[in-house]
Design a protein around this motif. Structure first.
Motif, PDB file in Angstrom:
ATOM      1  N   ILE A  66       1.921  -1.798  -3.362  1.00 21.77           N
ATOM      2  CA  ILE A  66       2.409  -2.933  -3.830  1.00 21.77           C
ATOM      3  C   ILE A  66       3.301  -1.965  -5.154  1.00 21.77           C
ATOM      4  O   ILE A  66       2.791  -1.976  -6.422  1.00 21.77           O
ATOM      5  CB  ILE A  66       2.107  -4.034  -3.520  1.00 21.77           C
ATOM      6  N   SER A  68       6.580  -3.120  -6.441  1.00 25.72           N
ATOM      7  CA  SER A  68       7.592  -4.444  -6.364  1.00 25.72           C
ATOM      8  C   SER A  68       6.734  -5.251  -6.520  1.00 25.72           C
ATOM      9  O   SER A  68       6.439  -5.650  -4.866  1.00 25.72           O
ATOM     10  CB  SER A  68       8.367  -3.608  -7.158  1.00 25.72           C
ATOM     11  N   ARG A  70       5.806  -9.233  -5.324  1.00 28.36           N
ATOM     12  CA  ARG A  70       4.289  -9.519  -5.416  1.00 28.36           C
ATOM     13  C   ARG A  70       4.196 -10.303  -4.125  1.00 28.36           C
ATOM     14  O   ARG A  70       5.128 -10.475  -3.263  1.00 28.36           O
ATOM     15  CB  ARG A  70       4.210 -11.436  -6.755  1.00 28.36           C
ATOM     16  N   CYS A  71       3.329 -10.295  -3.833  1.00 29.03           N
ATOM     17  CA  CYS A  71       2.555 -10.795  -2.260  1.00 29.03           C
ATOM     18  C   CYS A  71       1.171 -11.872  -2.260  1.00 29.03           C
ATOM     19  O   CYS A  71      -0.066 -10.645  -2.691  1.00 29.03           O
ATOM     20  CB  CYS A  71       3.166  -9.501  -1.125  1.00 29.03           C
ATOM     21  N   ASN A  72       1.354 -11.394  -0.679  1.00 33.97           N
ATOM     22  CA  ASN A  72      -0.283 -12.068  -0.347  1.00 33.97           C
ATOM     23  C   ASN A  72       0.180 -11.129   0.941  1.00 33.97           C
ATOM     24  O   ASN A  72       0.514 -10.682   1.915  1.00 33.97           O
ATOM     25  CB  ASN A  72      -0.660 -13.651   0.190  1.00 33.97           C
ATOM     26  N   GLU A  81      -3.968 -11.565  -3.136  1.00 30.41           N
ATOM     27  CA  GLU A  81      -2.954 -11.630  -3.278  1.00 30.41           C
ATOM     28  C   GLU A  81      -3.224  -9.719  -4.403  1.00 30.41           C
ATOM     29  O   GLU A  81      -3.944 -10.116  -5.647  1.00 30.41           O
ATOM     30  CB  GLU A  81      -2.849 -12.293  -5.288  1.00 30.41           C
ATOM     31  N   MET A  82      -1.448  -9.629  -3.999  1.00 27.30           N
ATOM     32  CA  MET A  82      -1.201  -8.504  -5.011  1.00 27.30           C
ATOM     33  C   MET A  82       0.330  -8.040  -5.864  1.00 27.30           C
ATOM     34  O   MET A  82       1.302  -8.965  -5.295  1.00 27.30           O
ATOM     35  CB  MET A  82      -1.308  -7.151  -3.739  1.00 27.30           C
ATOM     36  N   THR A  83       0.545  -6.947  -6.934  1.00 22.39           N
ATOM     37  CA  THR A  83       1.223  -7.076  -7.584  1.00 22.39           C
ATOM     38  C   THR A  83       1.756  -5.579  -7.113  1.00 22.39           C
ATOM     39  O   THR A  83       0.981  -5.097  -7.166  1.00 22.39           O
ATOM     40  CB  THR A  83       1.265  -7.386  -8.751  1.00 22.39           C
ATOM     41  N   THR A  86      -0.841  -1.925  -7.401  1.00 18.59           N
ATOM     42  CA  THR A  86      -2.184  -2.353  -7.209  1.00 18.59           C
ATOM     43  C   THR A  86      -1.905  -1.444  -5.632  1.00 18.59           C
ATOM     44  O   THR A  86      -0.989  -1.611  -4.720  1.00 18.59           O
ATOM     45  CB  THR A  86      -2.458  -4.589  -7.238  1.00 18.59           C
ATOM     46  N   GLU A 102       7.936 -12.374  -3.857  1.00 17.04           N
ATOM     47  CA  GLU A 102       8.126 -12.743  -4.966  1.00 17.04           C
ATOM     48  C   GLU A 102       9.503 -11.174  -4.687  1.00 17.04           C
ATOM     49  O   GLU A 102       8.174 -10.281  -4.320  1.00 17.04           O
ATOM     50  CB  GLU A 102       7.891 -11.909  -6.668  1.00 17.04           C
ATOM     51  N   CYS A 105       9.965  -7.164  -3.348  1.00 21.45           N
ATOM     52  CA  CYS A 105       8.663  -6.501  -2.581  1.00 21.45           C
ATOM     53  C   CYS A 105       8.643  -5.490  -1.718  1.00 21.45           C
ATOM     54  O   CYS A 105      10.308  -5.073  -0.942  1.00 21.45           O
ATOM     55  CB  CYS A 105       8.097  -7.833  -1.805  1.00 21.45           C
ATOM     56  N   ASN A 107       6.342  -2.309  -0.617  1.00 21.84           N
ATOM     57  CA  ASN A 107       5.082  -2.321  -0.151  1.00 21.84           C
ATOM     58  C   ASN A 107       5.446  -0.352   0.302  1.00 21.84           C
ATOM     59  O   ASN A 107       6.457  -0.506   1.690  1.00 21.84           O
ATOM     60  CB  ASN A 107       4.679  -2.619   1.061  1.00 21.84           C
TER      61      ASN A 107
END
Length: 129
Positions: A66, A68, A70-72, A81-83, A86, A102, A105, A107
């Motif tokens: 990730i 930028s 935030r996600c599940n 949960e990843m920010t 990570t 958020e 995002c 990925n």
């Protein structure tokens, strides 16, 4: 494969994400792809509320980064949960999907070997001198 494959055009060449064509994959998901003969990176810009896509791959693991937001990231129904900054390694055969929480995002998925089904996203490499 190096002399005739993608690597020959990529050696000593700087390419940015903005130089690659962006493809809308489905509602809220845009992809850019960079690939050598050995490894592929898929850059996804994801919108909160995007169409979710649970799926699995039986023939390769998927390394998730990730960049930028935030996600599940769900693996076999379990949310992680990843920010930004990570990583998560998804094992082959495991059902998985991402849910942005958020924006923006971003990925980045890393595949070894490169995915054959993403080959159409690499047409821009054929146009490089």
């Amino acid at each position: 494969m190096t002399e005739n494959g993608r690597n020959a055009k990529l050696y000593n060449r700087v390419i940015g994400w903005a130089d690659m064509p962006e493809t809308e994959m489905r509602k809220g998901v845009r992809r850019r792809v960079y690939s050598t003969d050995e490894v592929m990176l898929a850059h996804h810009t994801l919108d909160v509320g995007m169409d979710l896509n649970p799926h699995k791959h039986d023939d390769f693991d998927q390394l998730v980064y990730i960049a930028s937001g935030r996600c599940n990231y769900y693996v076999e129904g379990v949310p992680h949960e990843m920010t930004a900054g990570t990583f998560l390694l998804v094992p082959r055969g495991a059902e998985h999907y991402i849910e942005p929480l958020e924006e923006p995002c971003v990925n980045i998925d890393i595949f070894v070997p490169p995915r054959a089904d993403f080959a159409a996203s690499l047409a821009y490499l054929d146009e490089l001198p």
